[in-house]
Motif scaffolding. Structure first.
Motif: not given
Length: 329
Positions: A7-27
């Motif tokens: 999930y941490a890797a996914y957050a890094d990968r998606i952050a530029a596209v979707s801050p909301s999904y990155a925040a969910w992954a980091r939660s």
């Protein structure tokens, strides 16, 4: 890779596209990790969890909503994860695929019969309806022109050993969409079902899906409810005589458990049919063995491997928009 690391890797990968999904992954906290440990590994994908959470009412705009859902609706969330499927059906993945489909089509004197595995609404069943441009440091090259509208226009950033443009349009005589929960592209709720798996900020992606859905409605696939490997034969047998069978998997096999995934690969070979795959780098052992040593599976630019008949030909980002071609097609 642990669930938390994934999930941490996914957050890094998606952050530029979707801050909301990155925040969910980091939660992700200990409770959510424990919840995910209750389902098989193939059911722990971030995209699947987030799509299910949204179906259950969680708002991606609220970074705490995922944890709250895990506390307040834990049994429902676990049950939904056990049976749900991701049906994002991203037509951008056709960008790397179209040159291979064109190469297969150009190597035979009969039209193709396409079996799209994990097809959802069939938005990747339309490689012939794609006008594709390759963009590199040397300029932009038209790789394939859709002969009819409605169609989809894709531009892919490329480098490496570039394939040659198609000299004739791709011909497809029949399409079969195999999916556990196929979506009728003509259904009034088709787009709504698809966008549940798309980050809410991805408005361009949703617009592209709408265009691809229109193109799919013009040439709708035959829908078969089923899974691989068990129902692959039924899908292939649904193709009419006189066409060249071609199996296509795009981001599907990561959701198939390892032993069943290998059974699928073995059955494709036993049937002697062509197979194009754009799948997570490393999940197909035989394909991974054909990758050059300098390909790093942890590199976001090598997230997926494009292969033809089990031989790696390119690597790409998760969406198929940036491609490094490894060898001649």
């Amino acid at each position: 890779m642990t669930t938390r690391q994934r999930y941490a890797a996914y957050a890094d990968r998606i952050a530029a596209v979707s801050p909301s999904y990155a925040a969910w992954a980091r939660s992700l906290d200990d409770d959510l990790v424990a919840l995910l440990d209750q389902v098989p590994p193939t059911r722990r994908q971030p995209e699947l969890l987030f799509a299910v959470a949204r179906r259950l009412g969680a708002d991606p705009a609220d970074p705490a909503a995922l944890r709250a859902l895990g506390r307040e609706a834990r049994p429902a969330l676990v049950a939904a994860l056990a049976t749900a499927t991701v049906q994002a059906n991203d037509p951008r993945r056709l960008g790397p695929v179209v040159p291979l489909v064109a190469a297969v089509a150009g190597s035979v004197d009969r039209p193709l019969g396409l079996v799209d595995v994990g097809a959802a609404a069939g938005l990747c069943s339309i490689p012939d309806r794609v006008t594709l441009d390759h963009r590199s440091d040397e300029g932009t090259v038209r790789m394939h022109t859709a002969p009819e509208d409605p169609s989809v226009h894709l531009t892919v950033d490329v480098r490496g050993v570039l394939p040659q443009p198609a000299t004739v349009p791709i011909r497809i005589a029949a399409r079969v969409a195999l999916d556990p929960h196929p979506i009728d592209p003509a259904g009034p709720d088709a787009l709504d079902r698809l966008v549940q798996a798309v980050p809410p900020e991805a408005l361009d992606r949703i617009a592209l899906m709408r265009t691809a859905l229109s193109a799919t409605r013009a040439v709708p696939p035959v829908r078969i409810t089923g899974r691989v490997p068990d129902d692959l034969d039924a899908a292939l047998d649904a193709l009419p005589d006189g066409c060249e069978p071609l199996v296509l998997t795009t981001g599907t096999l990561v959701y198939v458990p390892g032993a069943q995934r290998q059974r699928f690969v073995d059955r494709v070979r036993e049937r002697g049919v062509r197979w194009i795959a754009l799948e997570r780098t490393g999940i197909l052992d035989d394909v991974a063995a054909t990758l050059p040593a300098d390909v790093d599976p942890t590199d976001p630019a090598a997230f997926a491997t494009l292969s033809l008949d089990g031989r790696a030909l390119a690597v790409s980002d998760a969406f198929g928009t940036v491609v490094r071609w490894l060898r001649a097609v």
